[in-house]
Motif scaffolding. Structure first.
Motif, short mmCIF file in Angstrom:
data_model
loop_
_atom_site.label_atom_id
_atom_site.label_comp_id
_atom_site.label_asym_id
_atom_site.label_seq_id
_atom_site.Cartn_x
_atom_site.Cartn_y
_atom_site.Cartn_z
N HIS A 169 4.42 44.69 8.71
CA HIS A 169 3.20 45.38 9.11
C HIS A 169 2.92 46.53 8.18
CE1 HIS A 169 5.01 49.02 10.91
NE2 HIS A 169 5.99 48.22 11.30
N ASP A 170 1.68 47.00 8.24
CA ASP A 170 1.25 48.12 7.41
C ASP A 170 1.05 49.39 8.24
OD1 ASP A 170 -1.06 47.60 8.86
OD2 ASP A 170 -2.24 46.98 7.13
N GLY A 171 1.55 49.39 9.47
CA GLY A 171 1.35 50.51 10.38
C GLY A 171 0.19 50.30 11.33
N ARG A 172 -0.64 49.30 11.03
CA ARG A 172 -1.82 49.01 11.85
C ARG A 172 -1.79 47.57 12.36
NH1 ARG A 172 -7.66 50.75 11.76
NH2 ARG A 172 -8.80 48.87 12.31
N PRO A 192 12.57 46.01 8.31
CA PRO A 192 13.94 45.59 8.62
C PRO A 192 14.14 44.90 9.97
CG PRO A 192 13.73 47.95 8.88
CD PRO A 192 12.42 47.46 8.29
N THR A 193 13.19 44.99 10.89
CA THR A 193 13.43 44.45 12.24
C THR A 193 12.51 43.31 12.63
OG1 THR A 193 11.89 45.98 13.31
CG2 THR A 193 14.18 46.73 13.02
N THR A 194 11.51 43.01 11.82
CA THR A 194 10.44 42.12 12.30
C THR A 194 10.51 40.69 11.79
OG1 THR A 194 9.03 43.01 10.54
CG2 THR A 194 8.81 44.00 12.73
N SER A 195 11.25 40.41 10.72
CA SER A 195 11.40 39.04 10.25
C SER A 195 12.50 38.37 11.05
CB SER A 195 11.71 39.01 8.75
OG SER A 195 10.60 39.49 8.02
N GLU A 231 7.52 34.84 19.30
CA GLU A 231 7.62 35.82 20.38
C GLU A 231 8.57 36.96 20.01
OE1 GLU A 231 8.74 33.23 23.57
OE2 GLU A 231 6.65 32.78 24.10
N GLU A 232 9.69 36.61 19.40
CA GLU A 232 10.67 37.63 18.99
C GLU A 232 10.06 38.56 17.93
OE1 GLU A 232 14.55 39.29 19.32
OE2 GLU A 232 13.71 37.64 20.47
N ALA A 233 9.35 37.99 16.96
CA ALA A 233 8.71 38.81 15.93
C ALA A 233 7.63 39.70 16.55
CB ALA A 233 8.13 37.92 14.84
N MET A 234 6.88 39.17 17.49
CA MET A 234 5.83 39.97 18.12
C MET A 234 6.42 41.10 18.96
SD MET A 234 2.75 37.27 18.95
CE MET A 234 3.72 36.03 19.77
N GLU A 235 7.54 40.85 19.62
CA GLU A 235 8.20 41.92 20.37
C GLU A 235 8.68 43.01 19.42
OE1 GLU A 235 8.42 42.57 23.66
OE2 GLU A 235 7.04 40.87 23.86
N ALA A 236 9.20 42.62 18.26
CA ALA A 236 9.64 43.61 17.27
C ALA A 236 8.45 44.43 16.77
CB ALA A 236 10.34 42.91 16.10
N LEU A 237 7.31 43.78 16.58
CA LEU A 237 6.10 44.51 16.18
C LEU A 237 5.66 45.49 17.26
CD1 LEU A 237 4.05 41.63 14.52
CD2 LEU A 237 5.03 43.62 13.34
N LYS A 238 5.67 45.03 18.51
CA LYS A 238 5.29 45.91 19.63
C LYS A 238 6.20 47.13 19.68
CE LYS A 238 3.61 42.42 22.88
NZ LYS A 238 3.89 41.86 24.22
N ALA A 239 7.49 46.93 19.46
CA ALA A 239 8.45 48.03 19.49
C ALA A 239 8.14 49.07 18.41
CB ALA A 239 9.88 47.51 19.32
N GLU A 240 7.44 48.66 17.36
CA GLU A 240 7.06 49.58 16.29
C GLU A 240 5.62 50.08 16.46
OE1 GLU A 240 8.30 48.63 12.36
OE2 GLU A 240 10.08 47.58 13.06
#
Length: 147
Positions: A64-67, A44-47, A91-100
């Motif tokens: 992501h799959d958790g990994r 819900p937050t990464t696209s 960059e925005e998508a990568m920041e969302a991934l980092k937050a997870e």
């Protein structure tokens, strides 16, 4: 230009954008309204979308799959390219991934996608020559058509 998380309500505008991208592959099931809603529910937050007024001019499906994270269907409307929109969305998508808690992201670009391949190299992504990519279709009705 507004860069924000994609929602299921963006589907019509994102799909219309995809239809304008030369060489873009759209899958009959995965990229349907239901398929994208399922993807966004899981991620819900990464696209991400780039919006100019009411118009969606860029999009990244990211999950992501958790990994590992993965970018799918990265595109910017042709008239809006070379203005940093793709980089800002990534960059925005990568920041969302980092937050997870995700620490690595991958993407696949068709070899014939010269624009995309040049872009990813120019913004610091590493081209991997040490692996092979395989896939196995679980649903033969999930047909890819190219624009």
């Amino acid at each position: 230009m507004k860069i924000r998380a994609m929602t299921a309500e963006d589907y019509d505008k994102v799909y219309a954008l995809w239809k304008t991208i030369k060489g873009f592959g759209i899958r009959s099931i995965d990229d349907s309204r239901e398929g994208i809603a399922r993807f966004l529910k899981r991620n819900p937050t990464t696209s991400i979308v780039a919006q100019e007024g009411e118009q969606v001019v860029g999009a990244i499906l990211c999950g992501h799959d958790g990994r590992r994270g993965c970018f799918y269907h990265v595109c910017v409307k042709e008239a809006y390219r070379k203005h940093g929109i793709g980089k800002r969305m990534a960059e925005e998508a990568m920041e969302a991934l980092k937050a997870e808690g995700i620490s690595k992201v991958n993407l696949i670009a068709f070899r014939t996608n010269e624009v995309g391949n040049c872009f990813w190299k120019s913004v610091g992504w590493t081209f991997r020559e040490d692996l092979n990519y395989y896939e196995f279709s679980l649903n033969e009705k999930n047909i890819t058509t190219f624009q």
